[in-house]
Scaffold this motif. Structure first.
Motif, PDB file in Angstrom:
ATOM      1  N   ILE B 194       0.928   9.389   4.407  1.00 55.65           N
ATOM      2  CA  ILE B 194       0.569   8.254   3.555  1.00 55.65           C
ATOM      3  C   ILE B 194       1.575   8.139   2.417  1.00 55.65           C
ATOM      4  N   ALA B 195       1.539   7.006   1.747  1.00 61.71           N
ATOM      5  CA  ALA B 195       2.422   6.813   0.591  1.00 61.71           C
ATOM      6  C   ALA B 195       1.642   6.130  -0.519  1.00 61.71           C
ATOM      7  N   VAL B 196       1.920   6.573  -1.742  1.00 63.71           N
ATOM      8  CA  VAL B 196       1.330   5.926  -2.913  1.00 63.71           C
ATOM      9  C   VAL B 196       2.481   5.532  -3.832  1.00 63.71           C
ATOM     10  N   MET B 214       1.253   5.329   7.173  1.00 59.23           N
ATOM     11  CA  MET B 214       2.480   4.992   7.896  1.00 59.23           C
ATOM     12  C   MET B 214       2.423   5.426   9.344  1.00 59.23           C
ATOM     13  N   ALA B 215       3.041   4.620  10.200  1.00 60.82           N
ATOM     14  CA  ALA B 215       3.217   4.997  11.603  1.00 60.82           C
ATOM     15  C   ALA B 215       4.703   4.883  11.906  1.00 60.82           C
ATOM     16  N   PHE B 216       5.239   5.917  12.484  1.00 64.26           N
ATOM     17  CA  PHE B 216       6.688   5.985  12.682  1.00 64.26           C
ATOM     18  C   PHE B 216       7.111   5.636  14.102  1.00 64.26           C
ATOM     19  N   ASN B 217       8.290   5.085  14.214  1.00 68.11           N
ATOM     20  CA  ASN B 217       8.964   4.973  15.504  1.00 68.11           C
ATOM     21  C   ASN B 217       9.651   6.313  15.736  1.00 68.11           C
ATOM     22  N   PHE B 225       5.174   0.664  11.249  1.00 65.83           N
ATOM     23  CA  PHE B 225       4.006  -0.027  10.751  1.00 65.83           C
ATOM     24  C   PHE B 225       3.535   0.635   9.490  1.00 65.83           C
ATOM     25  N   LEU B 226       2.836  -0.116   8.684  1.00 63.62           N
ATOM     26  CA  LEU B 226       2.226   0.413   7.478  1.00 63.62           C
ATOM     27  C   LEU B 226       0.900  -0.305   7.311  1.00 63.62           C
ATOM     28  N   VAL B 316      -1.055  -5.366   7.162  1.00 66.50           N
ATOM     29  CA  VAL B 316      -0.187  -4.493   7.950  1.00 66.50           C
ATOM     30  C   VAL B 316       1.234  -4.984   7.755  1.00 66.50           C
ATOM     31  N   MET B 317       2.142  -4.062   7.503  1.00 65.09           N
ATOM     32  CA  MET B 317       3.555  -4.424   7.368  1.00 65.09           C
ATOM     33  C   MET B 317       4.298  -3.862   8.556  1.00 65.09           C
ATOM     34  N   VAL B 318       5.143  -4.682   9.143  1.00 66.35           N
ATOM     35  CA  VAL B 318       5.966  -4.211  10.253  1.00 66.35           C
ATOM     36  C   VAL B 318       7.432  -4.474   9.919  1.00 66.35           C
ATOM     37  N   ASN B 319       8.256  -3.438  10.056  1.00 63.74           N
ATOM     38  CA  ASN B 319       9.690  -3.624   9.876  1.00 63.74           C
ATOM     39  C   ASN B 319      10.257  -4.354  11.076  1.00 63.74           C
TER      40      ASN B 319
END
Lengths: 390, 390
Positions: B194-196, B214-217, B225-226, B316-319
């Motif tokens: 997680i991130a704060v 966070m979800a990583f590739n 994804f976030l 949800v944020m997606v790069n």
């Protein structure tokens, strides 16, 4: 090349006539997509000069300036109706997409023609008549053809509350009549004044934003507050959205159409007037809706799919006006205290000079409670003073 | 002159080292207040060159370029850690406010010093050791001092997933060790990452954004994804926010600090690493929070009151990453279909060239239902292809 393929491609140029606050916020929306937006206005000290490097100095009322600016663009739009439409007609002939179409702009920028358009298209509007000048108006009153009170609107000079006069008495008739060709309409016994911004693209898709309710500053005849959602029944809301769609379809315009409506005491909706562009009554959408009016305008003029107009939150928009008695370099007194207000989003337009009642910016307050948002808006309006000097 | 009095006044200059996507979005936030933001980067074809006319061409790793750029600014900040901090130290001596302070930047940009800082300040982090080069690491494994698996981080070369290697086997030890001084840490059995993001101003006020998950590739070691809110208990959320505040207070930094945290299987939080600036894990705040991380960073470095970090909506944020196998002028395939997705906000950075896994933009999907938003994010991620050519 389809628009969707050309966006973000070098050589695809979208031009805007006008680099004021609306041009600025349009360019800010375009910046999210990194779409270059080319702006035409006096000089790049104008608000939009700060947010787009593609600023052309010129006069949007001048044929040559508009024509030269427009001829290498694929799509042209406006932030203000009072532009040189002759040049736009010529550019349209030469294949430039002009949204809104200049023929419709010619109707809308003349408040007399605009009213006739509604009459011809069975769009509900208040009864009206046209006069060649103020003398003709006085004669009509003297002859009993027209009775007091009424609203006089200059046919072509109106903007931001200018060019409108409310005539209630014999004294007003002497002192307040505007010169030149005008449109006279009955003073509607209003319950509320609401606005619906609707978008339409070339494919014919339309999409309305939720209705907003307006509260005016009686002194300046400018919108002071705007509330969303409007305090109206679901039935009236649905009727208002359907009417806005009917109006934009009647015009056949691509882009946004801000439709100002009177809701009378009997629950009838009457079209007051329209603006074929982003509008003050849609500024809250930047911070409170799924799609902002500025992005929606871009989607509409580029024939992209229209965005959802759903609300993220109820909101109140307050115009930040220059303080009476102050003309000069703008100073935002008490801005820091206003920045403490939860949910307040400040948008300052960067006009270097303040004048009494000049629109210098706006604040949108989002809050789950509309009532609380109204309280915050009033607090900010009282606290923040835009004065000259520091 | 107090900052709040100088904002929007000619002569008050805020500078940013770096004109990439973070500099761009910082300038976009500044544009809302019409605050001029001066940017330093290679040339104005960089993302921020489009949204601010105050772009200086130069190298933010070069002493002279940074010094010359900074000396007429009142406040300086960064969009990237890897800048010339010697020049920043000198500018600070000469009275320029530098946020984050260069002494703290020197700690943070060295992943070894950063870990030592946590150890010295009793901030929970995973066990670690420092080595001078890859040979020393191999020796430590051979001697039994260190066992597999572990994470190797290059002390000073890391950015966007570069400079990190996960060593699980003897084969990895042969092929994947990074050269040069490094920090080795245990591979934490993570439940979640997680991130704060927390902000702090000169007055010492701190304010944390809601934790994101966070979800990583796994292939690119980049956040894909976030999710916000993170799927964690209220207790863990409160602990994470308190820990982020503890870290920023320990550093004494003004501005934002993005604190990446591991949540282990036992429910313990460990600080992974930090970034003293706006961060990829806060991009969703533009569209989903009362205050965006970019505006919050400006508030913090200008010692203005910090804004509310409340959510308007789950998101949800997606790069949006360059497609593998494509290097060249960027083309956004299927963008039009993606624009149909309700609640999707597209932010394209305008990098002219795409490369495999390069961050070309991001999309934030807001939706009352986080689950639905995740579905939309996955759909967009599969649909939108950033390829070369058209």
């Amino acid at each position: 090349m389809a628009y969707q393929d050309s966006i973000l491609h070098p050589g695809f140029k979208v031009g805007v006539l006008g680099g004021g606050q609306l041009g600025k916020m349009m360019a800010q929306a375009a910046n999210n997509w990194h779409l270059p937006l080319f702006l035409l206005d006096t000089d790049n000290s104008f608000p939009a000069g700060r947010v787009s490097p593609f600023f052309t100095a010129g006069n949007f009322k001048d044929y040559d300036d508009v024509y030269q600016f427009g001829k290498d663009k694929q799509v042209l739009t406006i932030e203000i109706e009072h532009v040189n439409t002759e040049a736009l007609h010529q550019l349209e002939k030469e294949g430039v997409k002009v949204h809104p179409a200049p023929a419709k702009l010619d109707i809308i920028k003349d408040k007399g023609l605009q009213k006739q358009f509604y009459a011809e298209h069975n769009i509900p509007t208040s009864p009206f008549a046209l006069y060649t000048n103020e003398e003709a108006v006085r004669k009509a009153v003297a002859s009993g053809e027209r009775s007091l009170p009424f609203v006089q609107k200059s046919r072509t000079a109106g903007y931001d509350g200018r060019g409108v006069s409310i005539i209630r008495s014999e004294a007003d008739l002497e002192e307040k009549l505007l010169p030149g060709p005008c449109m006279i309409e009955d003073l509607v016994e209003m319950d509320k004044e609401i606005a619906v911004i609707v978008a339409r693209n070339e494919s014919g898709q339309t999409q309305a934003f939720p209705a907003v309710e307006m509260a005016f500053n009686p002194e300046a005849n400018l919108v002071e507050f705007l509330f969303c959602p409007a305090n109206i029944s679901k039935e009236v809301e649905a009727k208002a959205e359907a009417l806005a769609a009917e109006v934009i379809n009647a015009y056949g315009i691509c882009g946004l159409l801000a439709v100002e409506l009177f809701l009378d005491k009997e629950g009838n909706l009457l079209v007051n007037e329209v603006a074929p562009r982003p509008h003050n009554s849609g500024h809250h959408t930047i911070d409170s809706c799924y799609t902002s009016q500025f992005e929606q305008h871009l989607r509409a003029i580029l024939n992209l799919p229209l965005g959802s107009t759903k609300m993220k939150s109820p909101s109140v928009m307050v115009n930040l006006l220059g303080a009476p008695g102050h003309t000069g370099p703008a100073y935002y007194k008490h801005l820091e205290e206003c920045l403490k207000i939860e949910g307040a989003h400040f948008h300052l337009y960067g006009k270097s000079t303040t004048k009494p009642f000049r629109k210098m910016g706006h604040a949108t307050i989002v809050d789950e409670s509309l009532e609380r948002a109204v309280g915050k808006a009033r607090w900010i309006q009282e606290k923040l003073e835009i004065v000259s000097g520091s």
